[in-house]
Design a protein around this motif. Structure first.
Motif, PDB file in Angstrom:
ATOM      1  N   UNK A   1     -13.565 -27.622 -26.177  1.00 14.94           N
ATOM      2  CA  UNK A   1     -12.881 -28.724 -26.852  1.00 14.94           C
ATOM      3  C   UNK A   1     -11.801 -28.202 -27.778  1.00 14.94           C
ATOM      4  N   UNK A   2     -12.105 -27.143 -28.500  1.00 13.74           N
ATOM      5  CA  UNK A   2     -11.133 -26.539 -29.415  1.00 13.74           C
ATOM      6  C   UNK A   2      -9.898 -26.056 -28.660  1.00 13.74           C
ATOM      7  N   UNK A   3     -10.101 -25.376 -27.526  1.00 13.32           N
ATOM      8  CA  UNK A   3      -8.978 -24.842 -26.746  1.00 13.32           C
ATOM      9  C   UNK A   3      -8.131 -25.972 -26.166  1.00 13.32           C
ATOM     10  N   UNK A   4      -8.799 -27.000 -25.620  1.00 16.47           N
ATOM     11  CA  UNK A   4      -8.057 -28.144 -25.067  1.00 16.47           C
ATOM     12  C   UNK A   4      -7.270 -28.853 -26.174  1.00 16.47           C
ATOM     13  N   UNK A   5      -7.903 -28.995 -27.320  1.00 18.76           N
ATOM     14  CA  UNK A   5      -7.287 -29.658 -28.463  1.00 18.76           C
ATOM     15  C   UNK A   5      -6.033 -28.903 -28.908  1.00 18.76           C
TER      16      UNK A   5
ATOM     17  N   UNK B   1      -7.873 -35.147 -36.534  1.00 17.50           N
ATOM     18  CA  UNK B   1      -6.512 -35.677 -36.647  1.00 17.50           C
ATOM     19  C   UNK B   1      -5.728 -34.902 -37.704  1.00 17.50           C
ATOM     20  N   UNK B   2      -6.391 -34.582 -38.816  1.00 22.16           N
ATOM     21  CA  UNK B   2      -5.720 -33.840 -39.883  1.00 22.16           C
ATOM     22  C   UNK B   2      -5.254 -32.476 -39.393  1.00 22.16           C
ATOM     23  N   UNK B   3      -6.104 -31.796 -38.609  1.00 23.24           N
ATOM     24  CA  UNK B   3      -5.739 -30.482 -38.080  1.00 23.24           C
ATOM     25  C   UNK B   3      -4.571 -30.596 -37.108  1.00 23.24           C
ATOM     26  N   UNK B   4      -4.642 -31.572 -36.191  1.00 21.28           N
ATOM     27  CA  UNK B   4      -3.593 -31.736 -35.185  1.00 21.28           C
ATOM     28  C   UNK B   4      -2.259 -32.090 -35.828  1.00 21.28           C
ATOM     29  N   UNK B   5      -2.279 -33.014 -36.769  1.00 25.67           N
ATOM     30  CA  UNK B   5      -1.029 -33.438 -37.404  1.00 25.67           C
ATOM     31  C   UNK B   5      -0.440 -32.350 -38.294  1.00 25.67           C
TER      32      UNK B   5
ATOM     33  N   UNK C   1       3.197 -38.013 -29.117  1.00 23.66           N
ATOM     34  CA  UNK C   1       2.153 -37.135 -29.657  1.00 23.66           C
ATOM     35  C   UNK C   1       0.975 -37.948 -30.175  1.00 23.66           C
ATOM     36  N   UNK C   2       1.253 -38.979 -30.954  1.00 20.40           N
ATOM     37  CA  UNK C   2       0.177 -39.804 -31.512  1.00 20.40           C
ATOM     38  C   UNK C   2      -0.585 -40.545 -30.402  1.00 20.40           C
ATOM     39  N   UNK C   3       0.125 -41.012 -29.378  1.00 21.25           N
ATOM     40  CA  UNK C   3      -0.511 -41.696 -28.257  1.00 21.25           C
ATOM     41  C   UNK C   3      -1.485 -40.749 -27.548  1.00 21.25           C
ATOM     42  N   UNK C   4      -1.014 -39.549 -27.232  1.00 21.52           N
ATOM     43  CA  UNK C   4      -1.861 -38.581 -26.544  1.00 21.52           C
ATOM     44  C   UNK C   4      -3.027 -38.120 -27.393  1.00 21.52           C
ATOM     45  N   UNK C   5      -2.785 -37.907 -28.687  1.00 27.17           N
ATOM     46  CA  UNK C   5      -3.855 -37.479 -29.586  1.00 27.17           C
ATOM     47  C   UNK C   5      -4.965 -38.522 -29.634  1.00 27.17           C
ATOM     48  N   UNK C   6      -4.597 -39.789 -29.721  1.00 28.13           N
ATOM     49  CA  UNK C   6      -5.587 -40.861 -29.762  1.00 28.13           C
ATOM     50  C   UNK C   6      -6.432 -40.881 -28.492  1.00 28.13           C
ATOM     51  N   UNK C   7      -5.778 -40.743 -27.326  1.00 32.35           N
ATOM     52  CA  UNK C   7      -6.523 -40.757 -26.060  1.00 32.35           C
ATOM     53  C   UNK C   7      -7.405 -39.528 -25.921  1.00 32.35           C
TER      54      UNK C   7
END
Length: 269
Positions: free
Chosen positions: A182-186, A127-131, A250-256
């Motif tokens: 996973x990294x690429x999809x993320x 989450x820290x990386x994505x945000x 963004x937060x909704x999709x990240x959580x899923x």
């Protein structure tokens, strides 16, 4: 012959960077039509300033891209902003493509990760990386457009993101293939969502309307379409209040997305 071709290629690259030519399928390189008169006298008289360096070139380029989008940034435009001759920029960057990479690397470096192994837990670390990357894209919408998901670009700041994410995935017990997938999809999720930021930014410049103002202007057309009875589900959904906010989406999709990663772990946490 090889030297001549290399020289010609270099000249074409410089002309394209300056916004003087375009490459068109089936036509090759053609001179771009000019909408105004000759370049301003100040631009023609521009000369290299003693304090011009790569850091300043990149900083001003980022300012132009933030204000007008990446498409507005040419080497010629940048030289005008700096008050120097266009060719003097090539002492500090080899061309516009290389400049763009330096710009992305610089803006990614604005966000710092927490100390090593904090926050605790794989989910909090991802989450820290994505945000962090989302914050950069929020601040610099053009950066998502400049990055590639399928052709990795060599940038120290981007490697820092990759090392943080891959290191976390490795600790989770994933295989090397699953780590990379996973990294690429993320990364792809964050970048693809952020591309809407750039589109919104451009639409605001083109129309002068915010996203909410544009939606309001479409209300009558939308009502007419769903009142035909052909789209009952859309009519039901649109009759309910909905806040079309990209940060919330963004937060909704990240959580899923992270829920899916958790479900696929070899030893679910």
């Amino acid at each position: 012959m090889g030297v001549a071709m290399a020289t010609a290629t270099r000249v074409i690259t410089v002309l394209r960077d300056e916004g003087l030519v375009d490459t068109r399928p089936g036509a090759g390189t053609v001179v771009r039509e000019r909408s105004g008169g000759p370049a301003p006298a100040a631009s023609r008289r521009a000369r290299r300033e003693p304090d011009l360096d790569q850091e300043r070139v990149v900083r001003v380029a980022v300012t132009v891209a933030d204000a007008e989008g990446l498409a507005a940034l040419t080497m010629r435009r940048l030289a005008t902003e700096l008050g120097v001759a266009t060719m003097s920029l090539y002492r500090h960057v080899v061309g516009r493509d290389a400049l763009t990479l330096l710009m992305v690397d610089a803006v990614l470096a604005e966000e710092q990760f927490p100390p090593e192994r904090a926050p605790n837990g794989w989910r909090a670390r991802l989450e820290a990386a994505a945000r962090s990357m989302w914050t950069v894209f929020r601040r610099h919408p053009w950066a998502a457009e400049a990055m590639s998901m399928t052709r990795p670009q060599v940038m120290p700041s981007l490697f820092r993101y990759a090392e943080w994410t891959l290191g976390t995935l490795r600790e989770m017990g994933l295989t090397p293939n699953d780590m990379m997938r996973t990294h690429i999809v993320f990364f792809g999720y964050v970048r693809s969502t952020a591309l809407s930021l750039q589109a919104e930014d451009q639409a605001l410049r083109d129309t002068g309307l915010t996203n909410d103002e544009w939606m309001d202007s479409q209300g009558e057309h939308m009502h007419r379409a769903i009142s035909t009875g052909q789209y009952p589900t859309m009519r039901f959904v649109l009759s309910q209040p909905f806040d079309f906010d990209l940060d919330t989406l963004f937060e909704f999709g990240l959580s899923r997305l992270l829920d899916g990663v958790a479900a696929a772990l070899p030893h679910p946490a």
